[in-house]
Design an enzyme around this catalytic site. Structure first.
Site, PDB file in Angstrom:
ATOM      1  N   HIS A 207       1.473  64.806  22.250  1.00  0.00           N
ATOM      2  CA  HIS A 207       1.182  65.541  23.484  1.00  0.00           C
ATOM      3  C   HIS A 207       2.140  66.712  23.625  1.00  0.00           C
ATOM      4  O   HIS A 207       3.121  66.807  22.890  1.00  0.00           O
ATOM      5  CB  HIS A 207       1.345  64.626  24.717  1.00  0.00           C
ATOM      6  CG  HIS A 207       2.764  64.185  24.944  1.00  0.00           C
ATOM      7  ND1 HIS A 207       3.363  63.187  24.209  1.00  0.00           N
ATOM      8  CD2 HIS A 207       3.725  64.626  25.803  1.00  0.00           C
ATOM      9  CE1 HIS A 207       4.616  63.033  24.603  1.00  0.00           C
ATOM     10  NE2 HIS A 207       4.868  63.906  25.569  1.00  0.00           N
ATOM     11  N   ASP A 209       4.408  68.579  26.854  1.00  0.00           N
ATOM     12  CA  ASP A 209       4.786  68.306  28.247  1.00  0.00           C
ATOM     13  C   ASP A 209       4.271  69.433  29.140  1.00  0.00           C
ATOM     14  O   ASP A 209       4.385  70.601  28.774  1.00  0.00           O
ATOM     15  CB  ASP A 209       6.312  68.204  28.377  1.00  0.00           C
ATOM     16  CG  ASP A 209       6.879  67.040  27.558  1.00  0.00           C
ATOM     17  OD1 ASP A 209       6.113  66.135  27.223  1.00  0.00           O
ATOM     18  OD2 ASP A 209       8.084  67.065  27.266  1.00  0.00           O
ATOM     19  N   HIS A 258       4.673  66.844  20.453  1.00  0.00           N
ATOM     20  CA  HIS A 258       5.608  65.857  19.936  1.00  0.00           C
ATOM     21  C   HIS A 258       5.062  64.456  20.169  1.00  0.00           C
ATOM     22  O   HIS A 258       4.093  64.277  20.918  1.00  0.00           O
ATOM     23  CB  HIS A 258       6.990  66.023  20.592  1.00  0.00           C
ATOM     24  CG  HIS A 258       6.957  66.007  22.093  1.00  0.00           C
ATOM     25  ND1 HIS A 258       6.521  67.060  22.860  1.00  0.00           N
ATOM     26  CD2 HIS A 258       7.288  65.034  22.982  1.00  0.00           C
ATOM     27  CE1 HIS A 258       6.596  66.756  24.141  1.00  0.00           C
ATOM     28  NE2 HIS A 258       7.059  65.524  24.243  1.00  0.00           N
ATOM     29  N   ARG A 268      14.778  51.603  21.026  1.00  0.00           N
ATOM     30  CA  ARG A 268      15.123  53.008  21.249  1.00  0.00           C
ATOM     31  C   ARG A 268      14.977  53.291  22.732  1.00  0.00           C
ATOM     32  O   ARG A 268      14.055  52.784  23.373  1.00  0.00           O
ATOM     33  CB  ARG A 268      14.170  53.886  20.440  1.00  0.00           C
ATOM     34  CG  ARG A 268      14.308  55.362  20.712  1.00  0.00           C
ATOM     35  CD  ARG A 268      13.650  56.190  19.623  1.00  0.00           C
ATOM     36  NE  ARG A 268      13.963  57.588  19.846  1.00  0.00           N
ATOM     37  CZ  ARG A 268      13.231  58.394  20.594  1.00  0.00           C
ATOM     38  NH1 ARG A 268      12.123  57.960  21.153  1.00  0.00           N
ATOM     39  NH2 ARG A 268      13.604  59.642  20.780  1.00  0.00           N
TER      40      ARG A 268
HETATM   41  C1  LIG Z   1      -1.990  60.744  29.736  1.00  0.00           C
HETATM   42  C2  LIG Z   1      -1.134  61.347  30.525  1.00  0.00           C
HETATM   43  C3  LIG Z   1       0.281  60.866  30.743  1.00  0.00           C
HETATM   44  C4  LIG Z   1       0.925  62.067  31.400  1.00  0.00           C
HETATM   45  C5  LIG Z   1      -0.222  62.529  32.286  1.00  0.00           C
HETATM   46  C6  LIG Z   1      -1.374  62.591  31.300  1.00  0.00           C
HETATM   47  O1  LIG Z   1      -2.662  62.577  31.889  1.00  0.00           O
HETATM   48  C7  LIG Z   1      -1.188  63.847  30.420  1.00  0.00           C
HETATM   49  C8  LIG Z   1       0.289  64.316  30.378  1.00  0.00           C
HETATM   50  C9  LIG Z   1       1.276  63.133  30.307  1.00  0.00           C
HETATM   51  C10 LIG Z   1       2.726  63.548  30.573  1.00  0.00           C
HETATM   52  C11 LIG Z   1       3.528  63.944  29.333  1.00  0.00           C
HETATM   53  C12 LIG Z   1       4.938  64.360  29.774  1.00  0.00           C
HETATM   54  C13 LIG Z   1       5.556  63.377  30.767  1.00  0.00           C
HETATM   55  O2  LIG Z   1       5.965  62.209  30.080  1.00  0.00           O
HETATM   56  C14 LIG Z   1       4.557  62.994  31.877  1.00  0.00           C
HETATM   57  C15 LIG Z   1       5.240  62.157  32.971  1.00  0.00           C
HETATM   58  C16 LIG Z   1       3.899  64.233  32.397  1.00  0.00           C
HETATM   59  O3  LIG Z   1       4.201  64.887  33.375  1.00  0.00           O
HETATM   60  O4  LIG Z   1       2.813  64.551  31.616  1.00  0.00           O
HETATM   61  C17 LIG Z   1       3.346  62.344  31.227  1.00  0.00           C
HETATM   62  C18 LIG Z   1       2.224  61.837  32.167  1.00  0.00           C
HETATM   63  C19 LIG Z   1       2.441  60.393  32.590  1.00  0.00           C
HETATM   64  O5  LIG Z   1       2.853  59.546  31.768  1.00  0.00           O
HETATM   65  O6  LIG Z   1       2.149  60.080  33.740  1.00  0.00           O
HETATM   66  O1  LIG Z   2      10.884  59.233  23.772  1.00  0.00           O
HETATM   67  C1  LIG Z   2      10.769  60.337  23.291  1.00  0.00           C
HETATM   68  O2  LIG Z   2      11.514  60.773  22.405  1.00  0.00           O
HETATM   69  C2  LIG Z   2       9.662  61.254  23.764  1.00  0.00           C
HETATM   70  C3  LIG Z   2       9.242  60.976  25.177  1.00  0.00           C
HETATM   71  C4  LIG Z   2       8.278  61.989  25.680  1.00  0.00           C
HETATM   72  O3  LIG Z   2       7.741  62.781  24.950  1.00  0.00           O
HETATM   73  C5  LIG Z   2       7.965  62.026  27.121  1.00  0.00           C
HETATM   74  O4  LIG Z   2       8.495  61.190  27.893  1.00  0.00           O
HETATM   75  O5  LIG Z   2       7.185  62.925  27.522  1.00  0.00           O
HETATM   76 FE   LIG Z   3       6.890  64.449  26.045  1.00  0.00          FE
END
Ligand SMILES: C=C1C[C@]23C[C@@]1(O)CC[C@H]2[C@@]12CC[C@H](O)[C@@](C)(C(=O)O1)[C@H]2[C@@H]3C(=O)O
Ligand SMILES: O=C(O)CCC(=O)C(=O)O
Ligand SMILES: [Fe+2]
Length: 330
Positions: A207, A209, A258, A268
């Site tokens: 994904h 961020d 990543h 981890r």
């Molecule tokens: C599948 C998902 C988890 C996420 C929200 C989403 O719909 C798409 C983006 C995901 C992500 C990736 C970065 C962060 O870890 C996170 C908190 C964010 O803001 O976007 C996660 C979301 C999540 O786990 O709620």
């Molecule tokens: O744990 C990691 O190294 C990546 C975590 C990550 O990509 C996230 O929390 O969005």
């Molecule tokens: Fe991430």
């Protein structure tokens, strides 16, 4: 220097390549640092920061509290869940069917919200909130320093353009603690070196961020990988003393894709600070990033709009293209 590692990963049949990743030393001369950051963000969308000024005891205090929480029985951890998206989650990521070998705790960085959540997380809530607040304050400062340097490197005249969004009391920044289990190794399995990837599983799928900037720190266990080229994954060596960063703007700086795998006999733990604007903040490219021959790639939108779209999609989906500007409109 590029070293090609011949064996493919156990996860899918993608290529895996070791590579020297850019390092930003914050003790170096300022104008030099800002140039290195922009180059790193343009070429990789990702870099490591050393001499970052976040005290090690602040990091270790949060790590200790996080480990204490993840060591609790599942039923106790679930008191802080389900992740809505804040709170405790286990194996399910987001709302659209993504899963992984990970458990996590997601917190809004507002001290009031942290204080309220802490009562379901720890039997010493004030100790837990103090560890989280201390960490958030320190990494927010680091995020702002990096964003100021990025603005300088991009020659954006309003140097605090990005920083103001993250410093705002209504900032939607979040802190996420991820805990990945060790791999299960058969006692007859001879090939159990951490570098074998033999039993690797996806902890956190591929994904990018959605926020302005991410500051990621992990313990000394590897697992993070980045992808700059489709299907080629670059392992990121663990370094508990450093932070890994990704950031973006108007297509010039790209947020790196990543993922995190589990392949070690040790668990981890990573801590990610996601610097985000207030929900109602309008996001638009800085004027210096827009020129007659480089129009704004995206229509203006609020962080709330973008976040809602991100959360309606799967982890691996791209989302920025849904905000593309109509030709010649902006
Ligand atoms: C599948 C998902 C988890 C996420 C929200 C989403 O719909 C798409 C983006 C995901 C992500 C990736 C970065 C962060 O870890 C996170 C908190 C964010 O803001 O976007 C996660 C979301 C999540 O786990 O709620
Ligand atoms: O744990 C990691 O190294 C990546 C975590 C990550 O990509 C996230 O929390 O969005
Ligand atoms: Fe991430």
């Amino acid at each position: 220097m590029v070293v090609v590692v011949p064996s493919p990963t156990a996860v899918g049949n993608e290529k895996l390549r070791a590579m020297e990743l850019p390092v930003v030393d914050l003790s170096a001369e300022r104008s030099e640092v800002s140039k290195v950051i922009v180059k790193a963000c343009e070429e990789y969308g990702f870099f490591k920061v050393v001499n970052h000024g976040v005290p090690q005891d602040v990091i270790l205090k949060l790590e200790e509290q996080a480990l204490r929480f993840f060591s609790l029985p599942l039923s106790e951890k679930q008191r802080a869940g389900p992740a809505d998206p804040l709170g405790y989650g286990c194996k399910n990521i987001g709302f659209n069917g993504d899963t992984g070998e990970v458990e996590y705790l997601t917190l809004n960085t507002n001290p009031l919200s942290i204080a309220q959540r802490s009562t379901t997380i720890s039997n010493n809530p004030s100790k837990f909130s103090s560890a989280v607040n201390g960490y958030v304050e320190a990494v927010r400062e680091l995020a702002c320093e990096l964003l100021d340097l990025t603005a300088e490197g991009l020659l954006v005249s309003d140097r605090s353009l990005f920083t103001r969004l993250i410093r705002d009391v209504d900032s939607d920044s979040i802190l996420r603690l991820n805990h990945y289990p060790p791999i299960q190794v058969d006692s007859n399995d001879r090939d159990s070196s951490p570098s074998s990837y033999a039993n690797s599983k996806v902890g956190f799928g591929a994904h990018s961020d959605p926020q302005i900037l991410t500051l990621l720190r992990s313990n000394d266990v590897g697992g993070l990988q980045i992808s700059i080229e489709d299907g080629v994954w670059i392992p990121v060596p663990p370094d508990p003393t450093a932070f890994w960063v990704n950031a973006m703007t108007n297509g010039r700086l790209v947020s790196v894709r990543h993922r995190a795998l589990t392949y070690s006999r040790k668990s981890r733990m990573s801590m990610a600070f996601f610097g985000a604007p207030p929900l109602q903040a309008r996001i638009a490219a800085p004027p210096e990033m827009v020129a007659p021959n480089r129009l704004s790639l995206y229509r203006p939108f609020t962080w709330a709009e973008y976040k809602k779209t991100a959360y309606s999609l799967r982890l691996e989906d791209t989302r920025l293209d849904l905000f593309m500007a109509c030709k010649e409109e902006y």
